[in-house]
Scaffold this motif. Structure first.
Motif, PDB file in Angstrom:
ATOM      1  N   LYS A 109      75.846  19.886   7.050  1.00  0.00           N
ATOM      2  CA  LYS A 109      74.904  20.075   8.154  1.00  0.00           C
ATOM      3  C   LYS A 109      74.507  18.717   8.717  1.00  0.00           C
ATOM      4  CE  LYS A 109      70.572  20.573   6.983  1.00  0.00           C
ATOM      5  NZ  LYS A 109      69.316  21.165   6.492  1.00  0.00           N
ATOM      6  N   LEU A 110      74.518  18.599  10.039  1.00  0.00           N
ATOM      7  CA  LEU A 110      74.042  17.389  10.691  1.00  0.00           C
ATOM      8  C   LEU A 110      72.589  17.587  11.110  1.00  0.00           C
ATOM      9  CD1 LEU A 110      76.984  16.283  13.009  1.00  0.00           C
ATOM     10  CD2 LEU A 110      76.385  15.442  10.739  1.00  0.00           C
ATOM     11  N   THR A 111      71.795  16.548  10.875  1.00  0.00           N
ATOM     12  CA  THR A 111      70.423  16.528  11.365  1.00  0.00           C
ATOM     13  C   THR A 111      70.340  15.455  12.431  1.00  0.00           C
ATOM     14  OG1 THR A 111      69.533  17.261   9.249  1.00  0.00           O
ATOM     15  CG2 THR A 111      68.013  16.151  10.759  1.00  0.00           C
ATOM     16  N   PHE A 112      69.863  15.854  13.608  1.00  0.00           N
ATOM     17  CA  PHE A 112      69.846  14.958  14.754  1.00  0.00           C
ATOM     18  C   PHE A 112      68.456  14.370  14.971  1.00  0.00           C
ATOM     19  CE2 PHE A 112      73.909  15.410  16.973  1.00  0.00           C
ATOM     20  CZ  PHE A 112      74.454  16.496  16.310  1.00  0.00           C
TER      21      PHE A 112
ATOM     22  N   TRP B 261      77.542  26.155  14.301  1.00  0.00           N
ATOM     23  CA  TRP B 261      76.805  26.379  15.535  1.00  0.00           C
ATOM     24  C   TRP B 261      75.500  25.589  15.476  1.00  0.00           C
ATOM     25  CZ3 TRP B 261      78.547  28.507  19.889  1.00  0.00           C
ATOM     26  CH2 TRP B 261      79.637  29.395  19.821  1.00  0.00           C
ATOM     27  N   TYR B 262      75.202  24.961  16.608  1.00  0.00           N
ATOM     28  CA  TYR B 262      73.947  24.250  16.805  1.00  0.00           C
ATOM     29  C   TYR B 262      73.351  24.738  18.108  1.00  0.00           C
ATOM     30  CZ  TYR B 262      75.585  20.752  13.382  1.00  0.00           C
ATOM     31  OH  TYR B 262      76.031  20.110  12.251  1.00  0.00           O
ATOM     32  N   ARG B 263      72.062  24.521  18.270  1.00  0.00           N
ATOM     33  CA  ARG B 263      71.473  24.822  19.569  1.00  0.00           C
ATOM     34  C   ARG B 263      70.529  23.698  19.980  1.00  0.00           C
ATOM     35  NH1 ARG B 263      66.765  29.460  18.790  1.00  0.00           N
ATOM     36  NH2 ARG B 263      65.196  28.011  17.988  1.00  0.00           N
TER      37      ARG B 263
ATOM     38  N   GLN C 234      64.509  19.359  23.770  1.00  0.00           N
ATOM     39  CA  GLN C 234      64.263  19.229  22.332  1.00  0.00           C
ATOM     40  C   GLN C 234      65.508  18.738  21.599  1.00  0.00           C
ATOM     41  OE1 GLN C 234      62.282  22.579  20.510  1.00  0.00           O
ATOM     42  NE2 GLN C 234      61.114  23.023  22.369  1.00  0.00           N
ATOM     43  N   LYS C 235      65.355  18.593  20.280  1.00  0.00           N
ATOM     44  CA  LYS C 235      66.457  18.098  19.458  1.00  0.00           C
ATOM     45  C   LYS C 235      67.589  19.112  19.353  1.00  0.00           C
ATOM     46  CE  LYS C 235      63.755  15.413  16.112  1.00  0.00           C
ATOM     47  NZ  LYS C 235      63.572  15.127  14.687  1.00  0.00           N
ATOM     48  N   VAL C 236      68.772  18.622  19.045  1.00  0.00           N
ATOM     49  CA  VAL C 236      69.872  19.491  18.641  1.00  0.00           C
ATOM     50  C   VAL C 236      69.563  19.972  17.227  1.00  0.00           C
ATOM     51  CG1 VAL C 236      72.340  19.606  18.182  1.00  0.00           C
ATOM     52  CG2 VAL C 236      71.499  18.218  20.083  1.00  0.00           C
ATOM     53  N   GLU C 237      69.614  21.304  17.031  1.00  0.00           N
ATOM     54  CA  GLU C 237      69.237  21.889  15.736  1.00  0.00           C
ATOM     55  C   GLU C 237      70.421  22.646  15.136  1.00  0.00           C
ATOM     56  OE1 GLU C 237      64.865  23.600  16.123  1.00  0.00           O
ATOM     57  OE2 GLU C 237      66.144  24.292  17.771  1.00  0.00           O
ATOM     58  N   PHE C 238      70.607  22.475  13.849  1.00  0.00           N
ATOM     59  CA  PHE C 238      71.640  23.183  13.123  1.00  0.00           C
ATOM     60  C   PHE C 238      71.264  24.663  12.985  1.00  0.00           C
ATOM     61  CE2 PHE C 238      74.759  23.988   9.917  1.00  0.00           C
ATOM     62  CZ  PHE C 238      74.135  24.745   8.922  1.00  0.00           C
ATOM     63  N   LEU C 239      72.247  25.525  13.206  1.00  0.00           N
ATOM     64  CA  LEU C 239      72.039  26.957  12.977  1.00  0.00           C
ATOM     65  C   LEU C 239      72.770  27.425  11.717  1.00  0.00           C
ATOM     66  CD1 LEU C 239      72.462  28.479  16.557  1.00  0.00           C
ATOM     67  CD2 LEU C 239      70.345  28.067  15.316  1.00  0.00           C
ATOM     68  N   VAL C 240      74.091  27.171  11.682  1.00  0.00           N
ATOM     69  CA  VAL C 240      74.889  27.774  10.619  1.00  0.00           C
ATOM     70  C   VAL C 240      76.197  27.013  10.448  1.00  0.00           C
ATOM     71  CG1 VAL C 240      76.027  29.381  12.199  1.00  0.00           C
ATOM     72  CG2 VAL C 240      75.757  30.028   9.801  1.00  0.00           C
TER      73      VAL C 240
ATOM     74  N   ALA D  66      68.681  28.460  25.441  1.00  0.00           N
ATOM     75  CA  ALA D  66      69.050  27.136  24.919  1.00  0.00           C
ATOM     76  C   ALA D  66      70.501  26.864  25.266  1.00  0.00           C
ATOM     77  CB  ALA D  66      68.869  27.082  23.399  1.00  0.00           C
ATOM     78  N   MET D  67      70.925  25.624  24.976  1.00  0.00           N
ATOM     79  CA  MET D  67      72.343  25.293  24.999  1.00  0.00           C
ATOM     80  C   MET D  67      72.856  25.490  23.580  1.00  0.00           C
ATOM     81  SD  MET D  67      74.866  24.047  26.886  1.00  0.00           S
ATOM     82  CE  MET D  67      74.657  22.673  28.010  1.00  0.00           C
ATOM     83  N   TYR D  68      73.927  26.235  23.430  1.00  0.00           N
ATOM     84  CA  TYR D  68      74.508  26.484  22.114  1.00  0.00           C
ATOM     85  C   TYR D  68      75.824  25.723  21.999  1.00  0.00           C
ATOM     86  CZ  TYR D  68      71.029  30.046  21.323  1.00  0.00           C
ATOM     87  OH  TYR D  68      69.822  30.694  21.118  1.00  0.00           O
ATOM     88  N   PHE D  69      75.904  24.894  20.972  1.00  0.00           N
ATOM     89  CA  PHE D  69      77.091  24.097  20.737  1.00  0.00           C
ATOM     90  C   PHE D  69      77.843  24.604  19.516  1.00  0.00           C
ATOM     91  CE2 PHE D  69      76.496  20.853  23.814  1.00  0.00           C
ATOM     92  CZ  PHE D  69      75.150  20.557  23.870  1.00  0.00           C
ATOM     93  N   CYS D  70      79.139  24.715  19.665  1.00  0.00           N
ATOM     94  CA  CYS D  70      80.033  24.971  18.550  1.00  0.00           C
ATOM     95  C   CYS D  70      80.640  23.634  18.120  1.00  0.00           C
ATOM     96  CB  CYS D  70      81.132  25.929  19.001  1.00  0.00           C
ATOM     97  SG  CYS D  70      82.427  26.235  17.808  1.00  0.00           S
ATOM     98  N   ALA D  71      80.906  23.487  16.846  1.00  0.00           N
ATOM     99  CA  ALA D  71      81.559  22.277  16.343  1.00  0.00           C
ATOM    100  C   ALA D  71      82.522  22.664  15.228  1.00  0.00           C
ATOM    101  CB  ALA D  71      80.537  21.271  15.829  1.00  0.00           C
TER     102      ALA D  71
END
Lengths: 115, 113
Positions: free
Chosen positions: A102-105, B34-36, B41-47, B88-93
Motif C-alpha cells: 500500500k502506498l501512503t501519499f 485502487w486509489y481515490r 485532498q490526498k490520494v488515498e489507498f482503497l484496496v 472522486a477521481m479513482y485511480f487504478c495501479a
C-alpha cells in the motif's frame, strides 16, 4: 502506521530557477519512497523512487531526490525549472518487503512556474 | 511502453446507482490497486488485489465496494449504491511484484449527483 507530510502546499518559482520540494515520512522500518507528478487532468506519473543503495536518486525530466534517514526526509530537487514542470507533486511511502505494498501519499505540492 | 488504462474517463451517476469502473493493468503485472482522490485532498489507498483475492483494504473500502478480475486482463471496482461522498477521481495501479513500483492509470472521474 506510515504517513507522509509535504509541508508546502503551493510553491511559485521562476522559469530557470531551482526547485526543492520537501517530503517527510514516518515509517517504522525501511521505506520505499516515491515521487509522482500529476499534471492537470492527468494521472500520476512516476518521477523517481528509492528502494535501497545510493541515497541520491535520479529520475526523469531532470529531477533528483535525496533520502536522508536521519531526517526522515526525501526531498525532490531540480536545478533549473521549465514551464512544463508546473504540476502537482506527490511524495509517497510504501512498505518495503510487504505483500501488496500500500502506498501512503502526502498532501501534494502544487508548483506554479512564472515566466 | 506498456501502460495502465482506465474506462470511462468520466462518469456521472445518480445517488444510489451502481457503477463499475474498469482498468486494464500492465499485462505481466501481478498486483493490482485502487486509489481515490477526492477533489483537493490526498490520494488515498482503497484496496490491493493479488492472486484473485484482496490482500489489503482500507477503512474506506466498506461493503459497498467490491473488486474483481473477471478475466486475464481487466480489473474492476464496483460501487453498489453510490453516495454523494463517493465523488472522486479513482485511480487504478499495477505492479509486477508487491514491493515494487506501482504504475498508475489516468483515472476515472466519478461524479455522484
Amino acid at each position: 502506521a506510515q504517513s507522509v507530510t509535504q509541508p508546502d502546499i503551493h510553491i511559485t518559482v521562476s522559469e530557470g530557477a531551482s526547485l526543492e520540494l520537501r517530503c517527510n515520512y514516518s515509517y517504522g522500518a525501511t521505506p520505499y519512497l516515491f515521487w509522482y507528478v500529476q499534471s492537470p487532468g492527468q494521472g500520476l506519473q512516476l518521477l523517481l523512487k528509492y528502494f535501497s543503495g545510493d541515497t541520491l536518486v535520479q529520475g526523469i525530466k531532470g529531477f533528483e531526490a535525496e533520502f536522508k534517514r536521519s531526517q526522515s526526509s526525501f526531498n525532490l530537487r531540480k536545478p533549473s525549472v521549465h514551464w512544463s514542470d508546473a504540476a502537482e507533486y506527490f511524495c509517497a511511502v510504501g512498505a518495503a518487503g510487504a505483500a501488496g505494498n500500500k502506498l501512503t501519499f502526502g498532501g501534494g505540492t502544487r508548483v506554479l512556474v512564472k515566466p | 511502453e506498456p501502460e495502465v488504462t482506465q474506462t470511462p474517463s468520466h462518469q456521472v451517476t445518480q445517488m444510489g446507482q451502481e457503477v463499475i469502473l474498469r482498468c486494464v493493468p500492465i499485462s505481466n503485472h501481478l498486483y493490482f490497486y485502487w486509489y481515490r482522490q477526492i477533489l483537493g485532498q490526498k490520494v488515498e489507498f482503497l484496496v490491493s488485489f493479488y492472486n484473485n483475492e484482496i490482500s489489503e483494504k482500507s477503512e474506506i473500502f466498506d461493503d459497498q465496494f467490491s473488486v474483481e478480475r473477471p478475466d486475464g486482463s481487466n480489473f474492476t471496482l464496483k460501487i453498489r449504491s453510490t453516495k454523494l461522498e463517493d465523488s472522486a477521481m479513482y485511480f487504478c495501479a499495477s505492479s509486477l511484484r508487491g514491493a515494487e513500483t506501482q504504475y498508475f492509470g489516468p483515472g476515472t472521474r466519478l461524479l455522484v449527483l
